[in-house]
Scaffold this motif. Structure first.
Motif, mmCIF file in Angstrom:
data_model
loop_
_atom_site.group_PDB
_atom_site.id
_atom_site.type_symbol
_atom_site.label_atom_id
_atom_site.label_comp_id
_atom_site.label_asym_id
_atom_site.label_seq_id
_atom_site.Cartn_x
_atom_site.Cartn_y
_atom_site.Cartn_z
ATOM 1 N N VAL A 194 18.253 -12.630 -15.646
ATOM 2 C CA VAL A 194 17.420 -12.345 -14.469
ATOM 3 C C VAL A 194 17.306 -10.843 -14.258
ATOM 4 N N HIS A 195 16.370 -10.474 -13.470
ATOM 5 C CA HIS A 195 16.065 -9.081 -13.074
ATOM 6 C C HIS A 195 16.429 -8.015 -14.111
ATOM 7 N N VAL A 196 15.754 -8.105 -15.262
ATOM 8 C CA VAL A 196 15.909 -7.093 -16.326
ATOM 9 C C VAL A 196 15.184 -5.827 -15.861
ATOM 10 N N PRO A 221 23.869 -16.805 2.381
ATOM 11 C CA PRO A 221 25.018 -16.031 2.851
ATOM 12 C C PRO A 221 25.401 -14.991 1.808
ATOM 13 N N PHE A 222 25.385 -13.714 2.188
ATOM 14 C CA PHE A 222 25.584 -12.659 1.193
ATOM 15 C C PHE A 222 25.972 -11.365 1.893
ATOM 16 N N MET A 223 27.013 -10.735 1.420
ATOM 17 C CA MET A 223 27.465 -9.423 1.892
ATOM 18 C C MET A 223 27.625 -9.380 3.421
ATOM 19 N N VAL A 231 17.483 -0.797 -1.405
ATOM 20 C CA VAL A 231 18.734 -1.033 -2.133
ATOM 21 C C VAL A 231 18.753 -2.470 -2.633
ATOM 22 N N MET A 232 18.750 -2.600 -3.924
ATOM 23 C CA MET A 232 18.897 -3.910 -4.557
ATOM 24 C C MET A 232 19.589 -3.696 -5.898
ATOM 25 N N SER A 233 20.065 -4.769 -6.496
ATOM 26 C CA SER A 233 20.758 -4.658 -7.780
ATOM 27 C C SER A 233 20.076 -5.524 -8.823
ATOM 28 N N ALA A 277 28.426 -9.276 -11.812
ATOM 29 C CA ALA A 277 28.713 -8.206 -10.853
ATOM 30 C C ALA A 277 29.115 -8.831 -9.521
ATOM 31 N N TYR A 278 29.236 -7.979 -8.486
ATOM 32 C CA TYR A 278 29.734 -8.370 -7.162
ATOM 33 C C TYR A 278 31.207 -8.794 -7.276
ATOM 34 N N LYS A 279 32.006 -7.847 -7.786
ATOM 35 C CA LYS A 279 33.436 -8.089 -7.991
ATOM 36 C C LYS A 279 34.114 -8.444 -6.665
ATOM 37 N N THR A 324 10.539 -12.278 -8.371
ATOM 38 C CA THR A 324 10.733 -11.317 -7.265
ATOM 39 C C THR A 324 12.192 -11.110 -6.882
ATOM 40 N N ASP A 325 13.068 -12.124 -7.114
ATOM 41 C CA ASP A 325 14.419 -12.028 -6.552
ATOM 42 C C ASP A 325 14.312 -11.839 -5.038
ATOM 43 N N HIS A 326 13.338 -12.522 -4.430
ATOM 44 C CA HIS A 326 13.068 -12.339 -2.993
ATOM 45 C C HIS A 326 14.343 -12.602 -2.190
ATOM 46 N N THR A 367 14.474 -16.771 -6.090
ATOM 47 C CA THR A 367 14.440 -16.437 -4.657
ATOM 48 C C THR A 367 15.798 -16.743 -4.020
ATOM 49 N N HIS A 368 16.034 -16.091 -2.889
ATOM 50 C CA HIS A 368 17.271 -16.324 -2.115
ATOM 51 C C HIS A 368 16.880 -16.495 -0.658
ATOM 52 N N MET A 369 16.726 -17.739 -0.226
ATOM 53 C CA MET A 369 16.353 -18.003 1.172
ATOM 54 C C MET A 369 17.610 -18.293 1.986
HETATM 55 O O1 URP Z 1 20.051 -7.056 -4.941
HETATM 56 C C1 URP Z 1 19.831 -8.228 -5.210
HETATM 57 N N1 URP Z 1 19.288 -8.512 -6.354
HETATM 58 N N2 URP Z 1 20.138 -9.181 -4.292
HETATM 59 C C2 URP Z 1 20.069 -10.556 -4.431
HETATM 60 C C3 URP Z 1 21.218 -11.140 -5.181
HETATM 61 C C4 URP Z 1 21.076 -10.909 -6.652
HETATM 62 O O2 URP Z 1 21.827 -10.150 -7.225
HETATM 63 O O3 URP Z 1 20.174 -11.486 -7.264
#
Ligand code: URP
Ligand code: ZN
Ligand code: ZN
Ligand code: ZN
Length: 483
Positions: free
Chosen positions: A235-237, A62-64, A284-286, A151-153, A312-314, A57-59
């Motif tokens: 993660v997130h395969v 700070p991102f993008m 949109v997610m990665s 990723a996220y260069k 979930t990668d919430h 999870t990501h509570m």
């Molecule tokens: O798109 C996603 N997955 N956002 C959260 C950060 C990550 O890459 O896990």
């Protein structure tokens, strides 16, 4: 105060049997028939399972250029509403930031959690300071996992040399590296190419991250983990090339774990073709959602054991936040929610369809990850002495998923309109009712940090490269003159 959960059928990763459970002081005190306690919970017609554990999870992250909208309060309320009793969130130091300083910030934020939680530490840059702090993170702070973004260069991404150094450090410390596996250089180049060609809508996000970009990074991370003699958690395969890499590594005796997300199991890439910009951008997610054949592969992996965990990668962003990317898909904050819906969706699409047994459901939502993260049997088990983190699951109740009744703070739900059958009647967190028929009663601050100590047993990857990590110099006789 004691509590008896009466009349239910206990379902664990191995067994299904009828029994009562006595809970005292937050722990399972007894399992048997005709137990008595101060309070009785009616589990008639229900399954009683270990509470779910969501390890991704990501509570309030700070991102993008923004922060993910759910904080530890709304995020963990979503968790308990859906039967999850523990989350593992990513502590994300900014490049050049001290790991310990970032951890302090995560400690402060997480004090609002309504259920138990733990952290993974991200390694977003490399230096002697990071090398030193990793030891403190493991030995003093009780965190045994380190996340690496391939990723996220230009933001979070680490290079192969940094990964190798960090993986080797994990190996020394009895910790395990995690990776977000996508080739960040190729993604960045494809993004610029697509934008230059005038492809600036959310559908281009999926075109910029093809499946082989993920497969290549998985193979590379597996190779580096093998060289560093350390297990690896991916993660997130989302697709077959990634799954194939994991399957092959496991067949060759490497300790590699794979985590598909409920989003990738349920939603596919047709979502990005939706003509409504908001609809597509909200998804949109990665990595992006994939085609049906990849989805089928993930389900097969869960059933056969080549994939072990559903997360979930919430990482929830509002429509307003998603609109930061109007005119440039690379600026749409990446991430989707799912915490409240993970278990009902997996039950409905997995158990109700016969794709997963109930025991497999428990394994992939709770027990496997508890073992992988070294918190079993305190978590992920129904055993005397384990934490009373339980879900009383009513397999007959249905609902239609809608943002109108969700705990998450965002204004939509990517699963809107999907009907699920099988929902928690009660979610019990360390012996306290946290949610009852979808109503959350847990309060902020009820959750506690769960220490996860170094795990020497999991740190025995079968590396082909042992010679490389401890090379032996050949002693020679009769050395020719001049050498
Ligand atoms: O798109 C996603 N997955 N956002 C959260 C950060 C990550 O890459 O896990
Ligand atoms: Zn990721
Ligand atoms: Zn993530
Ligand atoms: Zn509060």
């Amino acid at each position: 105060m004691s509590m008896v959960i009466r009349g239910g059928t206990i379902v664990t990763a191995d067994l299904t049997y009828k029994s009562d459970i006595l809970v005292e002081d937050g722990k399972i005190a007894a399992i048997g028939d005709n137990l008595t306690g101060d309070k009785v919970i009616d589990a008639d017609g229900c399954y009683v399972m270990p509470g779910g554990i969501d390890p991704h999870t990501h509570m309030e992250m700070p991102f993008m250029g923004t922060y993910s909208e759910d904080d530890f309060e709304s995020g963990t309320k979503a968790a308990v509403a859906g039967g999850t009793t523990m989350v593992v969130d990513f502590c994300l130091p900014a490049p050049n930031q001290s790991l310990l300083e970032a951890l302090q910030a995560w400690d402060n934020k997480s004090s609002k959690a309504v259920c138990d939680y733990s952290f993974h530490m991200a390694v977003t840059w490399w230096s002697e300071q990071v090398f030193d702090e990793m030891k403190v993170v493991v030995e003093e702070k009780g965190i045994n996992t380190f996340k690496h973004f391939m990723a996220y260069k230009g933001a979070l991404m680490v290079d192969d040399d940094e990964m190798f150094a960090s993986f080797s450090r994990c190996s020394e410390l009895g910790a395990m590296p995690l990776v977000h596996a996508e080739n960040g250089d190729v993604v960045a180049t494809l993004q610029q190419k697509l934008l230059a060609e005038g492809n600036n809508g959310p559908e281009a996000h999926a075109y910029s991250r093809p499946v082989d970009v993920e497969g290549e990074a998985c193979n590379r991370a597996i190779m580096i983990a093998d060289m560093a003699n350390v297990p690896l958690y991916i993660v997130h395969v989302s697709c077959e090339p990634a799954h194939e890499a994991i399957r092959r590594a496991r067949q060759n005796g490497k300790r590699v774990f794979g985590e598909p997300l409920i989003q990738h199991l349920v939603l596919d890439d047709s979502e990005y073709k939706n003509t409504d910009w908001d609809h597509a951008a909200r998804r949109v997610m990665s990595p992006p959602f994939r085609s049906k054949e990849h989805q089928d592969g993930l389900w097969n992996g869960l059933a056969s054991g080549s994939l072990q965990v559903v997360a979930t990668d919430h990482c929830a962003f509002t429509t307003e936040q998603k609109r930061m990317g109007v005119g440039d898909f690379t600026k749409i904050p990446n991430g989707t929610g799912g915490l409240e819906d993970r278990m009902p969706l997996l039950w409905s699409r997995g158990v109700n369809t016969g794709r997963l047994t109930m025991n497999e459901f428990v394994a992939v939502t709770s027990t496997n990850i508890a073992k992988i993260l070294n918190v079993y049997p305190r978590k992920g088990a129904i055993l005397v002495g384990a934490d009373a983190d339980l879900v009383v699951w009513d397999p007959k109740v249905s609902k239609t998923i809608t943002a109108k009744h969700q705990q998450s703070a965002i204004d939509y739900n990517v699963f809107e309109g999907i009907e699920v059958t099988g929902l928690p009647r009660y979610t019990i967190s360390r012996g306290r009712i946290a949610a009852e028929e979808g109503v959350v009663v847990a309060k902020c601050g009820d959750g506690e940090f769960v220490r996860r100590d170094a795990y020497p047993a999991v740190n025995k990857a079968l590396s082909k490269w042992k010679e490389l990590t401890s090379p032996r110099k050949v002693e020679r006789k009769g050395i020719p003159a001049g050498v």
